[in-house]
Design a protein around this motif. Structure first.
Motif, short mmCIF file in Angstrom:
data_model
loop_
_atom_site.label_atom_id
_atom_site.label_comp_id
_atom_site.label_asym_id
_atom_site.label_seq_id
_atom_site.Cartn_x
_atom_site.Cartn_y
_atom_site.Cartn_z
N VAL A 155 0.84 -1.20 0.00
CA VAL A 155 0.00 0.00 0.00
C VAL A 155 0.87 1.25 0.00
O VAL A 155 0.62 2.22 -0.74
CB VAL A 155 -0.94 -0.01 1.22
N VAL A 156 1.90 1.25 0.84
CA VAL A 156 2.78 2.42 0.95
C VAL A 156 3.65 2.56 -0.29
O VAL A 156 3.91 3.68 -0.76
CB VAL A 156 3.63 2.33 2.23
N LEU A 157 4.11 1.45 -0.85
CA LEU A 157 4.93 1.54 -2.06
C LEU A 157 4.12 2.13 -3.22
O LEU A 157 4.65 2.89 -4.04
CB LEU A 157 5.46 0.15 -2.44
N ASN A 158 2.84 1.80 -3.29
CA ASN A 158 1.99 2.41 -4.31
C ASN A 158 1.89 3.92 -4.11
O ASN A 158 2.00 4.70 -5.07
CB ASN A 158 0.60 1.78 -4.27
N ALA A 159 1.73 4.34 -2.86
CA ALA A 159 1.65 5.77 -2.56
C ALA A 159 2.97 6.47 -2.88
O ALA A 159 2.98 7.60 -3.38
CB ALA A 159 1.29 5.98 -1.10
N ALA A 160 4.08 5.80 -2.57
CA ALA A 160 5.38 6.39 -2.86
C ALA A 160 5.57 6.58 -4.37
O ALA A 160 6.19 7.55 -4.81
CB ALA A 160 6.49 5.51 -2.29
N LEU A 239 3.89 15.06 1.55
CA LEU A 239 3.11 14.65 2.71
C LEU A 239 2.51 13.28 2.45
O LEU A 239 1.84 13.08 1.43
CB LEU A 239 1.98 15.65 2.99
N PHE A 240 2.75 12.33 3.35
CA PHE A 240 2.02 11.08 3.36
C PHE A 240 0.95 11.21 4.45
O PHE A 240 1.27 11.15 5.64
CB PHE A 240 2.95 9.90 3.66
N GLU A 241 -0.29 11.41 4.04
CA GLU A 241 -1.38 11.59 4.99
C GLU A 241 -1.98 10.21 5.26
O GLU A 241 -2.70 9.65 4.44
CB GLU A 241 -2.43 12.54 4.45
N CYS A 242 -1.69 9.68 6.44
CA CYS A 242 -2.03 8.29 6.74
C CYS A 242 -3.09 8.15 7.83
O CYS A 242 -3.39 7.03 8.25
CB CYS A 242 -0.77 7.53 7.16
N SER A 243 -3.64 9.25 8.29
CA SER A 243 -4.59 9.18 9.40
C SER A 243 -6.04 9.12 8.93
O SER A 243 -6.90 8.57 9.62
CB SER A 243 -4.43 10.40 10.31
N ILE A 262 0.84 15.86 -2.00
CA ILE A 262 0.15 15.20 -0.89
C ILE A 262 -0.32 13.84 -1.38
O ILE A 262 -1.10 13.75 -2.33
CB ILE A 262 -1.07 16.02 -0.42
N ALA A 263 0.20 12.78 -0.76
CA ALA A 263 -0.26 11.43 -1.05
C ALA A 263 -1.24 11.03 0.05
O ALA A 263 -0.85 10.88 1.20
CB ALA A 263 0.91 10.46 -1.11
N GLN A 264 -2.51 10.89 -0.32
CA GLN A 264 -3.54 10.58 0.66
C GLN A 264 -3.76 9.07 0.73
O GLN A 264 -4.25 8.45 -0.20
CB GLN A 264 -4.85 11.28 0.28
N LEU A 283 -0.47 22.92 -4.74
CA LEU A 283 -0.19 21.59 -4.21
C LEU A 283 -0.89 20.53 -5.07
O LEU A 283 -1.97 20.76 -5.61
CB LEU A 283 -0.67 21.48 -2.77
N GLN A 284 -0.27 19.39 -5.17
CA GLN A 284 -0.86 18.27 -5.89
C GLN A 284 -1.40 17.25 -4.88
O GLN A 284 -0.65 16.76 -4.05
CB GLN A 284 0.19 17.58 -6.76
N LEU A 285 -2.68 16.97 -4.97
CA LEU A 285 -3.30 15.96 -4.12
C LEU A 285 -3.46 14.68 -4.92
O LEU A 285 -4.14 14.64 -5.95
CB LEU A 285 -4.67 16.43 -3.63
N LYS A 286 -2.80 13.62 -4.46
CA LYS A 286 -2.83 12.35 -5.18
C LYS A 286 -3.38 11.26 -4.26
O LYS A 286 -2.77 10.92 -3.25
CB LYS A 286 -1.43 11.98 -5.67
N GLY A 287 -4.55 10.76 -4.64
CA GLY A 287 -5.09 9.63 -3.89
C GLY A 287 -4.29 8.38 -4.18
O GLY A 287 -3.70 8.22 -5.26
N SER A 288 -4.24 7.49 -3.20
CA SER A 288 -3.53 6.23 -3.37
C SER A 288 -4.39 5.12 -2.78
O SER A 288 -4.72 5.14 -1.59
CB SER A 288 -2.17 6.29 -2.66
N PHE A 289 -4.75 4.14 -3.61
CA PHE A 289 -5.68 3.10 -3.21
C PHE A 289 -5.13 1.72 -3.55
O PHE A 289 -4.87 1.42 -4.71
CB PHE A 289 -7.02 3.32 -3.91
N ARG A 290 -4.92 0.94 -2.52
CA ARG A 290 -4.45 -0.43 -2.66
C ARG A 290 -3.15 -0.52 -3.46
O ARG A 290 -2.27 0.31 -3.30
CB ARG A 290 -5.56 -1.33 -3.25
#
Length: 342
Positions: A155-160, A239-243, A262-264, A283-290
């Motif tokens: 999950v985190v590698l996808n966000a990265a 930013l890795f927003e993980c909360s 921002i990686a959400q 700022l760039q907001l990038k969703g990250s899913f699975r």
């Protein structure tokens, strides 16, 4: 065989199911470890999250590892006794998103322990499971608990990947549950020059420092703890927003540099965003899913010793103590990753 089933919020039961048998191209796996994930906790504590609700009893679990017990016809890539990490992601391979290489957005996804579709996709917290060979990554050299961490690490590698090159970047991580702590590990391994992590628990923040955070901020004790990073239009590149908490994102935006990413990752229901401030800073907001291919990358990185996830595994309880395990996993003052041992 025993399985862990959620019927409703705070209604978790140990039940029995028939033993499965593998078909062609499949293997029977005797489960070894299952990590309790944030989504499992949402089903356990609240009966779901956002618009996703339990509508029928569902076996939980998707962070799992086990040993190959039996081979189906035509299987030669695995051997009996192999420790494998099992990807919970089973895209159809045929829909337009699969054909585009975006398997994590498959229209017919069968992801273990998911109430998003109905009937629900039953999960992997069971003593035995049949899996396709394509789901299995050989995890030789890892512990059963480390192998089960492949899913959250993926999950985190996808966000990265969405965040882009982290070499030389200044990184902020909000939320230090397992995903946030893995984000610290990944950012450090990817060459970030500074990592700051925030949370509301001193215990999780101590773990963040242990795995590579340069500085931590308890935003419950120090609500303006990020203020020093707001000067000259901000400090952080990523930013890795993980909360999944709206206030965490809103308070981080002033500390972001113009043009930051921002990686959400956090999922906690709908969030109100400070859109005007984000627009002014471009700022760039990038969703990250699975994830998809990242699962096998995660296993290989752990096997090569590039990432040590061991410190995040704080507890292991047997399947008969599942309710106790879920209660413990819900307490961020004591636990990071709680594993169920099968």
């Amino acid at each position: 065989m025993k399985v862990i089933v959620a019927h409703a919020a705070k209604d978790l039961r140990i039940e029995t199911r028939e033993m499965p048998s593998p078909g062609p191209g499949q293997v029977l796996i005797k489960m070894a470890a299952g990590g309790i994930c944030g989504s499992d906790l949402h089903y356990f504590n609240h009966g779901g999250f956002g618009t996703v609700r339990l509508k029928e009893p569902m076996i939980l679990g998707h962070e799992v590892s086990g040993h190959v017990e039996a081979l189906g016809a035509g299987v030669s890539a695995l051997s009996k006794g192999d420790l494998v990490a099992i990807s919970p992601s089973r895209p159809c391979g045929q829909c337009k998103y699969c054909q585009e290489g975006n398997q994590n957005h498959c229209l017919n996804m069968r992801f273990y322990g998911s109430a998003m579709p109905f009937p629900h996709i039953q999960g992997a917290f069971r003593e035995y499971i049949v899996a396709d060979v394509a789901q299995c990554a050989v995890a030789t050299g890892l512990t059963k608990g480390e192998a089960a961490m492949a899913e959250p690490l993926a999950v985190v590698l996808n966000a990265a990947g969405h965040a882009g090159d982290l070499m030389g970047k200044r990184v902020l991580v909000t939320g230090c549950g397992p995903i946030g702590l893995l984000a610290v590990l990944v950012a450090r391994a990817a060459g970030a020059v500074e990592i700051v992590a925030t949370d509301i628990s001193d215990f999780t923040l101590s773990k963040a420092r242990e795995v590579g955070a340069d500085e931590t901020v308890n935003v419950a004790d120090t609500p303006d703890g990020l203020a020093k990073f707001e000067v000259e239009k901000g400090h952080f590149d990523v930013l890795f927003e993980c909360s999944g908490v709206a206030t965490a994102l809103a308070s981080a935006v002033p500390a972001m540099r113009p043009g930051g990413v921002i990686a959400q990752l956090g999922l906690g229901g709908d969030m109100l965003l400070p859109v005007q401030a984000m627009t002014a800073k471009e700022l760039q907001l990038k969703g990250s899913f699975r994830f998809h291919a990242e699962f096998f990358t995660a296993v290989e990185m752990m096997r090569q010793g590039r990432l040590n996830v061991g410190p995040l595994i704080t507890h292991e309880l047997k399947i008969d103590d599942a309710v106790k395990a879920f209660d413990l996993a819900s307490d961020r003052s004591k636990a990071i990753k709680v594993n169920v041992a099968f």
